[in-house]
Enzyme design. Structure first.
Site, PDB file in Angstrom:
ATOM      1  NE  ARG A 996      -1.876  -2.411  -0.292  1.00 12.34           N
ATOM      2  CZ  ARG A 996      -0.612  -2.286  -0.730  1.00 12.34           C
ATOM      3  NH1 ARG A 996       0.158  -3.363  -0.858  1.00 12.34           N
ATOM      4  NH2 ARG A 996      -0.128  -1.097  -1.008  1.00 12.34           N
ATOM      5  NE  ARG A1065       2.841  -7.637  -1.527  1.00 14.08           N
ATOM      6  CZ  ARG A1065       3.183  -6.414  -1.912  1.00 14.08           C
ATOM      7  NH1 ARG A1065       2.284  -5.622  -2.469  1.00 14.08           N
ATOM      8  NH2 ARG A1065       4.423  -5.978  -1.752  1.00 14.08           N
ATOM      9  CE  LYS A1135       5.219  -5.457  -6.186  1.00 16.09           C
ATOM     10  NZ  LYS A1135       4.836  -4.074  -5.905  1.00 16.09           N
ATOM     11  CE  LYS A1137       1.386  -6.162  -6.896  1.00 13.98           C
ATOM     12  NZ  LYS A1137       1.287  -4.777  -7.445  1.00 13.98           N
ATOM     13  CB  CYS A1358      -0.804   5.163  -7.563  1.00 12.29           C
ATOM     14  SG  CYS A1358       0.400   6.481  -7.848  1.00 12.29           S
ATOM     15  CB  CYS A1364       3.208   7.065  -1.943  1.00 12.00           C
ATOM     16  SG  CYS A1364       4.327   5.866  -2.693  1.00 12.00           S
ATOM     17  CB  CYS A1403       7.228   6.430  -8.346  1.00 19.67           C
ATOM     18  SG  CYS A1403       6.503   4.863  -7.809  1.00 19.67           S
ATOM     19  CB  CYS A1407       0.690   1.231  -7.698  1.00 20.02           C
ATOM     20  SG  CYS A1407       2.080   0.978  -6.563  1.00 20.02           S
TER      21      CYS A1407
END
Length: 1501
Positions: A996, A1065, A1135, A1137, A1358, A1364, A1403, A1407
């Site tokens: 990424r 991020r 994380k 964001k 996603c 994934c 899931c 995301c």
């Protein structure tokens, strides 16, 4: 067998049912493999298979086998080879498939095979029947639905009685007829002794020795076929274990007698009489018509209703029921002696002889009976064309007028032709999926493309079965070459005679002629110039030459075919093309699915056309698979076109049905390519000046025998002597053998460990996906050793099941996956234990502990899934004789302490059962290694990454390094599509990395775009993705290419630092195309925040940015120090964001992020400051109600110059107060809820040294992108384009990646790409003078298309499968398919253009921010989703669970009525989510902590 109850309404259904009942095997020849609608015979066959109907002749306990075979896959050869496996065989087919199968039918005629043939529904060609008259079949025709049923039964009885083949044919009219009941078994029992078939003969014979019905055995003089054949076999005449019926000598008279005998039995059973010929009409008729055609019944009806004045009122009609054996005696018996003139009407499309075969049969019959020589009628032949009810009267009058004239005309055509001669169901068409390669050819070669055997070519009078084959295509090529030679002669003469008015034309034509003999690769370019000059040249010869533009331009000539050509290269014509040396290209599409390869008939093994072509050393050869590598396929096509000589490209496109989704094709392709079943390669026999080898291996896995063969120095000369053809059973067993050896080796190693141990042995097996069961099993092993037990632990699949009976004490710990399934590393073990019938476990003592979640499947009917693996295994071991030590232990995630509530009790009982409960001291168990430990011990994110990258023994890195690598922007993944396959082959998963990129504000220069595009091709899987954080994501980067890829990204002045991991991020920013100055300022703030919060990470430069001498290269001049002033050694708990939004658009979902900055703009469009939002978060865990999504809370307003420091202080409060013990609760959303919003705000203000101001007013109107063109305040243009789910790739239908590459190359200075949070792309800063070129490219590559439904334009997904690691269900690959199933319904409701925000994830990690969508589908298991409804259209409100665990069909059934209600009941401007709340369909979620309250579907206990 109880009599079946039901009705049939078509002749095909009636015949198919009988075929099924009287066969062991039925081959259904299919016009195509489309799933729906089912056509022809298949409908009835499918129903009988579905209902498990037992046949009459199949062995007891078995069902007839039904196989669908494509019409173009030589189905009758399959039938011939099926005779080696079965005795009672039936075939159902259309008449159009027969003529091409005559050689096979000649063999089938000698066996008791029945072929049921449906003539065309409109205008059948009966020459397809008459051409079979000499093969030895009995040919029986039926004329009604009832007859089709009766004569189908008769045909099978006749075949069994005589041992000879029977073809039962009929015309299937359009539509359904009056239904009749299913076949009556009581009537069948009157004529057929089914019990006789219980005796299967001697010495393994699978056929009854005698099958007689009510004395019919004496009809024929010779021995019955079955009896004689059985005797021959007993005498050793047949060695293959099956009855040989080919030597039974039934003469014509005998066969006809047998046919009449069967008709007599049918009459006795059903009361209906059947004869070889039927006469209809007056007994004293002077004119009669014998008809073989589908109009016979219409003639009979019309004559029967004729008035006294009609010329045909006293005409008789003769119909043919038994065409072979032909009985002259029976024909003459039905013709009244009064008949003086006899017309013979034959319905054929193309008459190949002057006199029709039926006419010759009639004349022969009349001439052979000397007793009526004086009374032989005048015989007149007719060609019977298409007639309908409106034209048959006129046709009859014409027939009678001609036949009654003094000199009647022979072979007169009666009726029409042409437009009615094709049955659309059996019309040859290229399967829709296979057009992927055709589209690629059109995209590459455009007007130059010439498909020589295209099905849509104008080949008047020649059937498609001929024009579609390679010989015809090659003949077309040769004809074009002759035309080209003539053209070249004309051009040479024109040059010699100076016929052109322009000298430049003369020179160009000369050059063109030269290129034809030397270098055809430039022919097209020069040809275009020649055409241009000829068009301007005013000479007479120039005008004439322009008629051959295509030849001058130069064509790329292709012959396209299927893998059916691979069975016999000689008869298919492929050999002729290769051996010719001509410059023609052959594309052969193989559609055999990888998973179905073992079902392929081993006696019909396909030839490797690639190897065959390489043997000639004159051919370019390639093996491609567009769903594996579009780029490699593209390269192969281009190279083949440039090659002078034959080019053979084998292309893989696996599918079972033509309606298979692209996802299914993709998965099959990946399995085939990865396993080496379909290697990707290119072979150019010419010496390469660049030094590259002739053979280019483009796939990582290649069949060993091919690779070894090609590495030989003199490989081409070796082909004929050594090309190993391995039996697939051998190849398929290799992986099994390898696994057995591995397990045995592991078992032996553990046995050695047990030597010298004093305590009782204990084997602990586990099955675990997430690691909990594995860790628990290993913990149990440590504790067992502390009590003196000889304990070993391993995964269930690593244990050799055949050794299970030798174990003394066995403990199994398993978690639950999917819908009550075993985890992946336990499925093979369970399959073996479940299916084994000879495992003796009477000496084994066992215990089982299972881990599950009783609320994961909340519906009552789904409760069975809770801990299903452990329950199934527990009971299965008991059935196999094992003795349980303790009761089944069930750990439940819903218990107060999770599985630990039940586990200690179970373990205590286990120690008691083993007699060690009072032995041994407590074992010092190391604490589990957490993410916090990994970060602290990583030496500032170095870990052992360098060592792991240099380890060539595996494609992976260690688990700890995988966590560290995330901070460097890389995720370890594997291809889950082929994970099970590789495991079955004894291989590790196909590991690779996702990379990424950190790109604050989502702004990319054209040069950076091109760099990412190139890196994706060189280092990745040829695609890249626009993420929901507005940056690039690369997939499929294998370990050895990981460092070069990251280095290349840095060379492009981008990096991957902290694009993943527990740090800040990539910073997401609105695209703001309408206000360029504002966007520029916001992007600057985004970059400033990102740089300020960037981890120092000296390790990043050490690991990725060193040269070959490991010397550090500092690309951006960053300081290199081992110190993290903001983060510390442990970095953040999770994380962080940050996003920036500009009202009224909320395309970044500002309330979904840890920190949201809402830009406040004054009336002049100038930025003044930001409203600061904190605490948004989307991550949850299924059925864990302590986890929930949360929308951010507004802290207040800050001036723009303070925004960087505000973000820092919010991060610091989270750093110091976030939950570092439970990662599920480590995000800022939980920190704020634990602390309280006011306390959290106070902590931030204390660090700031000032307070937040009161938030400024703002309003959001939408959170989707504003597609299309917009002009900003400076006059620059911006185009927001739709990129479905952010995937930038090339497909045969849509070359988006190539198009955007071309646009990047065309962009001028100042232009840029802006990536949006909804995974789309904005082409920005396009000057007015550059607009025409950009628009041209957009249109050429169809990127300007915005004519999608509002639902699709508002959707997002996603990645999920296959890359994934935490995905539970499909997402990116499936959402487009699901939306397509809704769009037609939305259009019916008038909702096509209404925007509805829909998101899908594989899931619950969130995301794509699904919890804010109006509709969300969140993966729970493969093919199963939680359906969420009621989110706010502008991203301001969370949705709520509407139904748990729904599949596709259920989701569609739930959504469609709700859309209908919305269409009918909504208020003006009311969005879907708001309507659902107003209508009471779903309760609003006003706060994250209430997310699990008031759900529409409560858990059922």
């Amino acid at each position: 067998m109880p009599p079946p109850i039901g009705f049939v309404s078509t002749r095909e259904d009636a015949a198919a049912r009988v075929a099924y009942l009287f066969s062991e095997t039925v081959l259904s020849v299919q016009p195509n493999l489309k799933a729906a609608p089912v056509v022809g015979f298949q409908h009835a066959l499918d129903r009988m298979v579905h209902d498990n109907v037992r046949g009459i002749v199949a062995e007891r306990g078995t069902l007839p086998s039904v196989y669908s075979v494509r019409y173009n896959a030589d189905p009758f050869l399959t039938a011939v080879e099926e005779l080696g496996k079965t005795t009672f065989l039936s075939i159902t087919a259309a008449s159009s498939t027969l003529s091409a199968a005559i050689t096979h039918l000649a063999k089938l005629a000698k066996f008791p095979v029945v072929v049921h043939v449906s003539m065309s529904r409109d205008f059948a060609d009966f020459s397809e029947i008459t051409c079979l008259r000499h093969l030895g079949f009995t040919l029986i025709q039926s004329f009604s639905l009832r007859e089709a049923q009766d004569l189908a039964i008769a045909s099978h009885l006749l075949a069994i009685r005589t041992g000879k083949g029977v073809i039962h044919f009929f015309h299937q009219p359009e539509g359904e007829e009056t239904p009749i009941p299913f076949e009556d078994f009581n009537q069948i029992d009157k004529i057929f002794d089914r019990n006789a078939l219980v005796n299967r003969g001697t010495e393994g014979s699978r056929v009854a020795n005698k099958v007689y019905w009510n004395g019919a055995a004496d009809v024929v003089a010779e021995k019955p076929a079955m009896e004689e054949a059985a005797e021959e076999k007993a005498n050793g005449k047949q060695a293959n274990g099956n009855v040989d019926l080919t030597t039974v000598n039934y003469n014509t008279a005998g066969l006809f007698q047998a046919t009449e005998a069967v008709f007599d039995l049918m009459r006795a059973a059903v009361g209906r009489t059947y004869k070889a010929f039927d006469y209809h009409g007056a007994g004293n008729a002077e004119t009669a018509l014998l008809i073989l055609g589908s109009s016979a019944q219409n003639f009979i009806t019309t004559i029967g209703h004729a008035g006294w004045g009609d010329i045909y009122s006293k005409v008789g009609v003769i119909t043919v029921r038994v065409y072979r054996p032909w009985s002259a005696e029976k024909l003459l018996a039905v013709i009244p002696r009064s008949v003086k003139r006899l017309g013979v009407l034959e319905q054929v499309h193309r008459q190949t002889t002057k006199w029709g075969p039926v006419l010759l049969d009639v004349i022969s019959s009349l001439n052979n009976d000397l007793s009526i020589a004086a009374a032989i009628p005048v015989v007149v032949g007719y060609q019977l064309g298409y007639l309908d009810s409106k034209t048959i009267h006129k046709a009859l009058r014409g027939i009678i007028q001609n036949i009654q004239s003094e000199t009647p005309i022979q072979n007169l055509l009666v009726g029409g032709r042409a437009s009615h001669d094709v049955d659309p169901e059996y019309h040859l068409t290229q399967p829709e999926l296979e057009t992927a390669y055709s589209k690629m050819l059109y995209n590459i070669f455009g007007d130059r493309l010439s498909i020589l055997n295209a099905l849509d070519r104008d080949n008047t009078g020649i059937p498609q079965t001929i024009t579609s084959n390679p010989e015809y295509g090659f003949g077309t090529y040769l004809a074009k070459e002759e035309r080209k030679k003539e053209l070249m002669s004309k051009l040479q003469v024109a040059i010699n005679e100076n016929a052109f008015t322009n000298q430049e034309t003369n020179d160009l034509v000369s050059r063109w002629l030269l290129l034809n003999s030397e270098d055809s690769s430039k022919l097209s370019e020069v040809g275009a110039k020649v055409i241009s000059k000829l068009e301007s040249d005013r000479s007479e010869i120039a005008s004439e030459l322009l008629n051959d533009k295509a030849l001058i331009l130069g064509t790329s000539s292709w012959i396209i075919g299927s893998d059916a050509w691979s069975y016999d290269l000689g008869t298919s014509g492929v050999h002729n093309v290769i051996a010719s040396g001509k410059n023609v290209n052959v594309l052969i599409i193989d559609s055999q699915p990888y998973t179905g390869r073992s079902a392929e008939d081993s006696s019909r093994r396909k030839k490797d056309i690639g190897l065959y072509a390489m043997n000639y050393s004159n051919s370019y050869v390639a093996s491609i698979a567009v769903y594996s590598s579009y780029t490699q396929a593209l390269q192969a096509f281009i190279e083949a076109d440039k090659f002078t000589g034959p080019s053979i490209i084998t292309a893989y496109l696996p599918y079972n049905e033509e309606t298979d989704s692209a996802l299914t094709v993709l998965q099959e392709t990946k399995k085939a390519v990865d396993s080496g079943y379909w290697p990707l390669y290119r072979w150019d026999p010419r010496p390469d000046e660049s030094g590259l080898p002739n053979f280019q291996l483009d796939s990582q896995a290649l069949k060993k025998e091919l690779k070894n063969f090609l590495e030989r120095e003199n490989h081409l000369s070796q082909v004929a002597r050594r090309v190993p053809v391995f039996d697939e059973n051998v190849a398929g067993s290799y992986g099994s053998k390898l696994r057995m050896q591995q397990r045995k080796k592991a078992k032996d190693a553990y046995s050695k460990l047990l030597e010298g141990l004093t305590g009782p042995p204990l084997t602990i097996l586990f099955a675990s996906d997430g690691g909990t069961a594995e860790n628990l099993a290993k913990r149990l092993q440590r504790r067992a050793k502390g009590r003196g037990l000889g304990a070993v632990v391993m995964a269930m699949d690593d244990f050799p099941v055949e050794d299970l009976g030798a174990e003394e004490n066995l403990v199994i710990v398993t978690s639950t996956a999917g819908q009550g399934e075993f985890p992946q590393n336990g499925r093979n073990f369970w399959d073996a234990v479940k299916s084994s019938a000879d495992l003796d476990l009477t000496s084994v003592k066992y215990a089982v502990f299972g881990l599950g979640d009783s609320h994961y499947w909340p519906r009552k009917q789904d409760k069975v899934y809770y801990n299903k693996p452990s329950k199934d295994l527990y009971h299965r071991l008991e059935i196999l004789g094992a003795k349980r030590m303790v009761e089944l232990g069930l750990g439940n995630s819903q218990d107060p302490d999770g599985y630990q509530t039940a586990y200690p009790v179970w373990e205590t009982e286990l120690w008691k059962a083993l007699g060690v409960d009072g032995i041994g001291a407590a074992v010092d168990e190391p604490p589990p290694l957490t993410n916090e430990d990994i970060k602290i011990q990583s030496n500032y994110l170095r870990g052992t990454l360098i060592e792991g990258l240099n380890d060539e023994s595996t494609g992976a890195i260690s688990a700890s390094d995988s966590q560290v690598a995330k901070f460097h922007g890389a995720y370890l993944q594997d291809d889950r599509d082929i994970r099970e396959q590789r495991k079955a082959s004894g291989l590790e998963p196909a590991y690779f990395f996702m990379i990424r990129v950190r790109m604050p504000a989502g702004v990319s220069t054209p040069a950076q775009w091109l760099a990412i595009d190139q890196i994706a091709d060189d280092k990745g899987n040829h695609t890249f993705k626009i993420t929901t954080r507005g940056t690039f994501q690369l997939h499929g980067v294998i370990k050895k290419k990981l460092k070069p890829a990251i280095k290349a990204i840095n060379v492009a002045l981008l990096d991957t630092i902290a694009a993943c991991g527990d740090a800040n991020r990539n910073l997401l920013c609105a695209g703001v195309p309408y206000n360029n100055a504002l966007h520029k300022e916001l992007a600057a703030y985004a970059r400033g925040i990102s740089e300020h919060l960037l981890p120092t990470m000296t390790a990043y430069h050490e690991i990725w940015l060193t040269d070959d001498n490991d010397e550090k290269k500092l690309v951006a001049g960053n300081a290199v120090v081992d110190f993290e002033p903001l983060y510390g050694a442990a970095y953040l708990p999770r994380k962080l964001k940050i996003a920036i939004a500009v009202p009224p658009y909320n395309e970044v979902d500002i309330f979904a992020h840890d920190v949201g900055l809402i830009a406040i703009v004054d009336d002049g469009g100038k930025l003044t400051g930001f409203n600061v939002v904190a605490g948004g978060g989307m991550g949850t865990t299924h059925n864990d109600k302590t986890t929930y999504p949360r929308t951010g809370s507004i802290l207040g307003y800050v001036k723009k110059e303070d925004v960087v420091v505000v973000c820092e202080k919010v991060m610091l409060v989270q750093r110091d107060n976030g939950d570092r013990k439970d990662r599920k609760h480590a995000r800022l959303q939980y920190t704020i809820d634990y602390m309280g919003l006011d306390v959290f705000r106070q902590k931030v203000e204390e660090l700031l040294g000032f307070k937040f101001e009161e938030a400024r007013a703002f309003r959001f109107e939408s959170n989707i992108d504003q597609f299309g063109w917009v002009k900003d305040e400076r006059g620059l243009n911006h185009f927001t384009m739709f990129v479905e789910n952010g995937r930038i790739e090339d497909t045969p239908e849509f070359r988006m990646k190539t198009g955007l590459r071309e646009i990047a190359l065309a962009m001028k200075a100042g232009a840029e790409f802006r990536l949006t949070g909804n995974q789309h792309v904005i082409l920005s800063n396009i000057a007015e003078e550059d607009m025409p070129e950009v628009k041209r490219l957009l249109a050429e590559y169809k990127i300007d298309n915005l004519q999608y439904s509002g639902l699709r334009l508002s959707s997002s997904a996603c990645v999920a499968f296959p890359t994934c690691g935490v995905a539970m269900a499909e997402s990116e690959r499936y959402l487009p398919i699901f939306i397509s199933k809704l769009e037609s319904y939305l259009e019916e409701l008038g909702l096509r253009h209404d925007s509805v925000v829909m998101r899908m994830t594989g899931c619950p990690n969130g995301c794509t921010r699904p919890w804010l969508a109006e509709i969300a589908m969140v993966g729970k298991a493969y093919g199963v989703y939680n359906l969420m409804l009621g989110g706010g259209y502008v991203g301001q409100r969370l949705n709520k669970l509407y139904r748990s665990a729904v599949n596709e069909e259920q989701a569609l059934q739930l959504l469609k009525p709700l859309f209908k209600r919305w269409a009918l009941e909504r208020e003006e401007g009311e969005h879907f989510g708001d309507f659902l709340i107003r209508a009471g369909v779903i309760k609003p979620t006003l706060d994250g902590k209430n997310f699990h309250d008031d759900i529409a579907e409560e858990d059922e206990e």
